[in-house]
Every structure is written in structure tokens, then in C-alpha cells.
Design a protein around this motif. Structure first.
Motif, PDB file in Angstrom:
ATOM      1  N   ILE A 152       0.711  -1.198   0.166  1.00 42.04           N
ATOM      2  CA  ILE A 152       0.120  -0.092  -0.270  1.00 42.04           C
ATOM      3  C   ILE A 152       0.772   1.205   0.140  1.00 42.04           C
ATOM      4  CG2 ILE A 152      -1.892   0.820   1.146  1.00 42.04           C
ATOM      5  CD1 ILE A 152      -2.541  -1.802   2.561  1.00 42.04           C
ATOM      6  N   ILE A 153       0.845   1.853  -1.130  1.00 41.17           N
ATOM      7  CA  ILE A 153       1.155   3.046  -0.994  1.00 41.17           C
ATOM      8  C   ILE A 153       0.840   4.781  -1.231  1.00 41.17           C
ATOM      9  CG2 ILE A 153       2.947   4.120  -3.024  1.00 41.17           C
ATOM     10  CD1 ILE A 153       3.377   2.197  -3.653  1.00 41.17           C
ATOM     11  N   ASP A 154       1.510   5.170   0.126  1.00 41.80           N
ATOM     12  CA  ASP A 154       0.466   7.303   0.146  1.00 41.80           C
ATOM     13  C   ASP A 154      -0.764   6.988   0.525  1.00 41.80           C
ATOM     14  OD1 ASP A 154       3.140   7.997  -0.248  1.00 41.80           O
ATOM     15  OD2 ASP A 154       2.677   7.985  -1.881  1.00 41.80           O
ATOM     16  N   SER A 155      -0.892   5.810   1.624  1.00 48.54           N
ATOM     17  CA  SER A 155      -2.493   6.266   1.758  1.00 48.54           C
ATOM     18  C   SER A 155      -3.262   7.592   2.557  1.00 48.54           C
ATOM     19  CB  SER A 155      -2.601   5.041   3.055  1.00 48.54           C
ATOM     20  OG  SER A 155      -1.884   5.504   4.268  1.00 48.54           O
ATOM     21  N   VAL A 156      -4.177   7.790   2.601  1.00 48.00           N
ATOM     22  CA  VAL A 156      -4.185   8.939   3.305  1.00 48.00           C
ATOM     23  C   VAL A 156      -5.624   8.999   4.913  1.00 48.00           C
ATOM     24  CG1 VAL A 156      -5.664  10.667   2.527  1.00 48.00           C
ATOM     25  CG2 VAL A 156      -4.715   9.667   0.510  1.00 48.00           C
TER      26      VAL A 156
END
Length: 124
Positions: A31-35
């Protein structure tokens, strides 16, 4: 060789994308750059966006190997700690995070309890 499977999640309030990158030959993913959602007016966070990622991971029987941050986010808060807690995997960010933590730790008077060495992550 097959290409990785990439699924994006768009967060309209911050105009940013989060990604799930999956190995096409297994259930492994990152998972990349979650908000982490943030309501400025109320001063509260919410996990709606992160829960969409969790739902996708679980409904596709994926195994989270990494929760990655490509950079320090000025445009949104990170849901990485929440996703790591819920889905597992290792957390990672670039080694220069220690420089950023030092600068902002001083600017926001974080005190000595706030580690400024990137130790909040599993791998730099």
C-alpha cells in the motif's frame, strides 16, 4: 514477466492518489501513500479512505507486505499506522525522514518524547 497490478484510490479533498500494488503471481501487495481523512473545520480525523483500502485488500484476499510512504506529505495525513495495525506488513519511508522529523520536531516543539530518527518505521 507480468507487470504488477496497480489499483488507485483517489482522495478528492486532497487531490491525491493512494495505491495498492500487487504481485500478479501471488496475493502479496504493498500500500503506497495512504490518506487519513481530516476535517479541518472540526479538527478531527477519520478513516473512511483507509477503510476503502482495507475493504479492497480483504475482498481480494491480499497479503500486505509493505505500507510505504514515498515522501513526507504536506498535502494530507498518512493512514499508514492505521493500515499497519489493521493489515500488518512492514512500514517504510526514505531515510531522510530523520531530517524532516528533526526540523518539524523543533518547529512544533515536539519535546524529547518524539523520536527523530525514523524509528517509527520498520525500514528506512
Amino acid at each position: 514477466m507480468q507487470h504488477p497490478l496497480v489499483t488507485h484510490f483517489f482522495d478528492e479533498p486532497t487531490n491525491t492518489f493512494s495505491y495498492i500494488v500487487q504481485d500478479p503471481d501471488s496475493s502479496a501487495c504493498a500500500i503506497i501513500d495512504s490518506v487519513l481523512d481530516f476535517d479541518y473545520a472540526a479538527g478531527r480525523t477519520d478513516v473512511r479512505s483507509a477503510d476503502k483500502i482495507i475493504e479492497y485488500v480483504q475482498s481480494n484476499d491480499l497479503s500486505v507486505e509493505w505500507v510505504l510512504e514515498t515522501h513526507v506529505h504536506a498535502d494530507h495525513l498518512s493512514a499508514a499506522p492505521y493500515l499497519h495495525e489493521r493489515l500488518g506488513g512492514k512500514t517504510g519511508i526514505g531515510e531522510k525522514i530523520a531530517v524532516v522529523q528533526e526540523v518539524f520536531g523543533k518547529a512544533f516543539n515536539a519535546g524529547t518524547d518524539f523520536a527523530r530518527d525514523g524509528s517509527q518505521f520498520d525500514h528506512l
